[in-house]
Design a protein around this motif. Structure first.
Motif: not given
Length: 238
Positions: A63-73
């Motif tokens: 998986g991939l994890d941005w530092s904020i939720p995906e919907e916002e990123a």
């Protein structure tokens, strides 16, 4: 204060199509500032990696994890394709479209689009149909359309692959200007000279895997793998 979408952490990510693994497993962290250049021979997985990072490909595993939720990123990153799609509209309206879909009123969107067009060297072509632009002009338009929403991260897939020297230099100037304004850039290229000019960091790919992640200067002077060394020397690497 707006929270950054970076770092982006990729863990054991794989992309598969019809049961065939295209890339992976990928473990990678992208953070900070500057320009990351993705290098590797044809078929090494550069484009697929960029599509995975931007969200155009979904991982079959990992998986991939941005530092904020995906919907916002998702709304704070942009992607420019090697061959950008040109709408049947004027240069101004093509650039403004990126703002219109985000809810900006038409007059404001067109005013900002004209300003952005001038910044990328298209001020002379505001009312011209995007369909009749030269290859370099189309790539400038694509960059303007991507940058007008001020993305935090910009992904580019070989944006200068089919351009001459002058157009390449102009595109590189746009990218260095975007970098100076804080845009994090991740792009692939087949041009080692361009990579040396632009990169702060190099990702070297081979057979769908990241074989090396290094500071640009170190990568070009003392690559960590024999495959990267051979690639830099112009040898065929498989």
């Amino acid at each position: 204060m707006v929270t950054s979408i970076l770092p982006l952490r990729i863990h054991a990510a794989e992309v598969k199509r019809r049961g065939t693994r295209l890339i992976g497993p990928i473990d990678l962290t992208l953070g900070g500032t500057g320009i990351t250049i993705v290098l590797g021979p044809n078929g090494s997985g550069k484009t697929t990696l960029l599509r995975l990072l931007h969200g155009l490909e979904r991982p079959a595993h990992g998986g991939l994890d941005w530092s904020i939720p995906e919907e916002e990123a998702r709304g704070r990153r942009s992607f420019v394709f090697q061959t950008p799609t040109m709408m049947r509209r004027s240069v101004t309206d093509c650039i403004a479209y990126a703002l219109r879909v985000a809810g900006t009123k038409r007059a404001e969107a067109r005013a900002r689009a004209r300003e952005m067009a001038s910044q990328v060297g298209l001020g002379h072509a505001l009312d011209r149909s995007a369909q009749v632009l030269s290859g370099g002009e189309k790539q400038k338009l694509a960059l303007a359309r991507a940058l007008i929403r001020e993305p935090e991260v910009l992904f580019l897939d070989e944006p200068c692959a089919n351009l001459d020297g002058r157009a390449t230099r102009e595109i590189e100037t746009i990218l260095t200007d975007a970098k100076s304004r804080g845009t994090r850039i991740v792009m692939s290229t087949h041009d080692l000279g361009q990579a040396a000019r632009l990169a702060d960091e190099i990702v070297f790919m081979l057979n769908g895997c990241v074989r090396e992640l290094n500071v640009a200067g170190t990568f070009f002077e003392t690559p960590a793998t024999p495959e990267a060394h051979a690639f830099l020397n112009g040898q065929i690497v498989e």
